[in-house]
Design a protein around this motif. Structure first.
Motif, PDB file in Angstrom:
ATOM      1  N   LEU A   1      38.749 -24.555  42.266  1.00 49.14           N
ATOM      2  CA  LEU A   1      37.395 -24.009  42.326  1.00 49.14           C
ATOM      3  C   LEU A   1      36.684 -24.484  43.589  1.00 49.14           C
ATOM      4  O   LEU A   1      36.006 -23.706  44.271  1.00 49.14           O
ATOM      5  CB  LEU A   1      36.597 -24.412  41.088  1.00 49.14           C
ATOM      6  N   LEU A   2      36.833 -25.775  43.925  1.00 47.20           N
ATOM      7  CA  LEU A   2      36.145 -26.342  45.081  1.00 47.20           C
ATOM      8  C   LEU A   2      36.703 -25.813  46.400  1.00 47.20           C
ATOM      9  O   LEU A   2      35.946 -25.484  47.315  1.00 47.20           O
ATOM     10  CB  LEU A   2      36.257 -27.870  45.068  1.00 47.20           C
ATOM     11  N   GLN A   3      38.011 -25.753  46.512  1.00 41.99           N
ATOM     12  CA  GLN A   3      38.632 -25.455  47.804  1.00 41.99           C
ATOM     13  C   GLN A   3      38.968 -23.982  47.994  1.00 41.99           C
ATOM     14  O   GLN A   3      38.855 -23.445  49.096  1.00 41.99           O
ATOM     15  CB  GLN A   3      39.907 -26.287  47.954  1.00 41.99           C
ATOM     16  N   VAL A   4      39.375 -23.321  46.921  1.00 40.04           N
ATOM     17  CA  VAL A   4      39.800 -21.925  47.003  1.00 40.04           C
ATOM     18  C   VAL A   4      38.643 -20.985  46.687  1.00 40.04           C
ATOM     19  O   VAL A   4      38.558 -19.886  47.227  1.00 40.04           O
ATOM     20  CB  VAL A   4      40.985 -21.661  46.047  1.00 40.04           C
TER      21      VAL A   4
ATOM     22  N   LYS B   1      41.534 -20.615  37.393  1.00 37.95           N
ATOM     23  CA  LYS B   1      41.739 -19.964  36.105  1.00 37.95           C
ATOM     24  C   LYS B   1      40.538 -20.149  35.180  1.00 37.95           C
ATOM     25  O   LYS B   1      40.374 -19.415  34.216  1.00 37.95           O
ATOM     26  CB  LYS B   1      43.001 -20.512  35.438  1.00 37.95           C
ATOM     27  N   ARG B   2      39.701 -21.134  35.497  1.00 44.78           N
ATOM     28  CA  ARG B   2      38.532 -21.431  34.656  1.00 44.78           C
ATOM     29  C   ARG B   2      37.266 -20.714  35.102  1.00 44.78           C
ATOM     30  O   ARG B   2      36.337 -20.549  34.310  1.00 44.78           O
ATOM     31  CB  ARG B   2      38.265 -22.933  34.674  1.00 44.78           C
ATOM     32  N   GLY B   3      37.192 -20.340  36.370  1.00 47.46           N
ATOM     33  CA  GLY B   3      35.948 -19.747  36.842  1.00 47.46           C
ATOM     34  C   GLY B   3      35.996 -19.396  38.314  1.00 47.46           C
ATOM     35  O   GLY B   3      37.018 -19.569  38.995  1.00 47.46           O
ATOM     36  N   THR B   4      34.873 -18.900  38.808  1.00 46.13           N
ATOM     37  CA  THR B   4      34.740 -18.438  40.186  1.00 46.13           C
ATOM     38  C   THR B   4      33.382 -18.864  40.710  1.00 46.13           C
ATOM     39  O   THR B   4      32.409 -18.911  39.949  1.00 46.13           O
ATOM     40  CB  THR B   4      34.854 -16.898  40.238  1.00 46.13           C
TER      41      THR B   4
ATOM     42  N   GLY C   1      33.720 -17.171  25.978  1.00 39.69           N
ATOM     43  CA  GLY C   1      33.809 -18.623  26.058  1.00 39.69           C
ATOM     44  C   GLY C   1      33.480 -19.188  27.423  1.00 39.69           C
ATOM     45  O   GLY C   1      33.721 -20.371  27.684  1.00 39.69           O
ATOM     46  N   ASN C   2      32.908 -18.379  28.293  1.00 38.73           N
ATOM     47  CA  ASN C   2      32.557 -18.822  29.649  1.00 38.73           C
ATOM     48  C   ASN C   2      31.212 -19.546  29.615  1.00 38.73           C
ATOM     49  O   ASN C   2      30.183 -18.941  29.310  1.00 38.73           O
ATOM     50  CB  ASN C   2      32.500 -17.615  30.588  1.00 38.73           C
TER      51      ASN C   2
END
Length: 428
Positions: free
Chosen positions: A257-260, A264-267, A350-351
């Motif tokens: 999430l931080l680098q890309v 799979k968990r979020g954007t 579930g987000n």
């Protein structure tokens, strides 16, 4: 010439040839197959400074979009008026060309400029004070190496009495604690590196901590989330697993999430997408992992019982309108049951970012659309189009309500006036 003399001369010649051969074949003279020359110390320091300046996201504030890098002039809106970010190129007249490394460190460490003026806390010196002298010197060396730009700084446009810098003495007394980062005993080197980057150069707490009417924040509420002043995005709590708390995430998911920009968990969207684009994507895998380790270890503060679903309290016609809009506009990417297609299209069921107490971010996503940053590891991200021109306030409120309560989500309903307030902020 006797035979012995000739033999002696031949031996001497061979010895000299051997010495010459060894001299010219010593490592410094070996061919490098076109490789670059080994960097000298000053180049290494400059390269380190460039990396650290990226880690501190200096370019985001000190560069006008499509303007000269670090030349300043960008307006930074605050509740007290506009601040105009200064030129930090090495121009002698309008930039920092005459600054010394000592003066630069004093500014970073204490929030006092070369001329003795107190800096407004929009400059994150309250975080940068933790930066070590060696890292400060490296950033200084890098800034002194960039192309000078002659661009005069603009005067701030702050309302009275906030244009009186002497009042900053009171702010500093309440909210500023000077001091370089000190490693925490008993913690790993990786955790301490992550803490240094998150709390210091990354100045993550500036967004993820609520700001009061004086523009200050409390250390006791650090990372508990808050609205980003004048940007109208909510930076979620990093200490609550009901918001952006990472207790249930893996280190790899946090790192992605931080680098890309996607995992799979979020954007990431909004202001965080800019941080990833300008800063985090350029950091090493090791530093990103260290940040993830630190963030995952933040103490969770969920003390209240988990909320229950609000679906039964919502008028059937609102739920039906929301379901209809969702089916027509959203299901193609996010799926009929909100399961998405991660990492390209986020999961909605579930987000946590959908069900937070404040609905600001999901409303803005529907109105504005959302585009993850194009990064080195995800150069062609999938984006979400805006729907402000297609859906009216009632429809936006209904579809956001629907995704906040459908599929077992435990969010609260959204009203049309809430949508209208955020729609007024859209650029014309």
């Amino acid at each position: 010439m006797s035979r012995k003399v000739r033999v002696l001369l031949i031996l001497i010649a061979l010895a000299l040839a051997a010495v010459a051969t060894l001299y010219f074949l010593r490592p410094g003279f070996l061919p490098k197959n076109g490789a670059a020359h080994e960097a000298n110390a000053s180049t290494q320091v400059i390269n380190k400074g460039e990396y650290l300046a990226r880690a501190g996201d200096c370019v985001a504030c000190h560069t006008v979009p499509n303007g000269p890098v670090f030349a300043g002039g960008r307006a930074m809106a605050t509740p007290f008026g506009n601040l105009y970010v200064p030129n930090i190129t090495p121009d002698d007249d309008t930039g920092i060309g005459l600054w010394t490394a000592d003066e630069f460190y004093r500014m970073m460490h204490t929030g006092v400029s070369r001329d003795g003026k107190l800096l407004y806390p929009a400059m994150p010196f309250a975080s940068y004070t933790q930066v070590t002298r060696a890292d400060s010197d490296a950033i200084y060396a890098y800034l002194m190496s960039v192309t000078p730009v002659r661009q005069k700084n603009r005067e701030h446009a702050l309302r009275f009495p906030f244009n009186n810098r002497e009042l900053l003495i009171g702010w500093r007394t309440l909210y500023f604690k000077e001091g370089e980062f000190e490693p925490v005993a008993g913690r790993s080197a990786e955790w301490n590196r992550g803490a240094y980057l998150v709390r210091g150069l990354g100045h993550c707490a500036m967004c993820h901590t609520a700001v009061n009417a004086l523009g200050g924040s409390s250390e006791s509420t650090a990372f508990e989330g808050g609205m980003i002043p004048n940007q109208n995005w909510y930076a979620p709590s990093l200490t609550s697993n009901r918001e952006a708390g990472l207790g249930h995430w893996s280190i790899e998911e946090i790192s992605d999430l931080l680098q890309v920009g996607v995992s799979k968990r979020g954007t990431v969207y909004g202001p965080m997408a800019e941080v990833v684009y300008n800063s985090l994507q350029y950091m090493t895998d090791e530093d990103i992992r260290a940040m993830a380790v630190y963030l995952k270890a933040l103490p969770q503060k969920d003390s209240a019982p988990p909320p229950t679903s609000q679906a039964r309290l919502i008028a059937p016609e609102v739920m039906e309108l929301g379901r209809t809009v969702y089916t027509a506009q959203c299901a193609m990417c996010h799926g009929d049951a909100g399961k998405g297609q991660p990492p390209s299209f986020p999961i909605l069921a579930g987000n946590q970012s959908i069900t937070m107490d404040t609905p600001v971010n999901p409303i803005r996503m529907v109105l504005n659309g959302g585009y993850p940053p194009g990064t080195q590891k995800n150069p062609r991200p999938h984006g979400m189009p805006p729907f402000s021109h297609i859906l009216n306030d009632d429809e936006v409120a209904a579809v956001v309500t629907y995704i906040r309560v459908a599929w077992g989500n435990n969010g609260t309903p959204v009203t049309a006036p809430q949508v209208s307030d955020l729609r007024k902020l859209l650029p014309e």
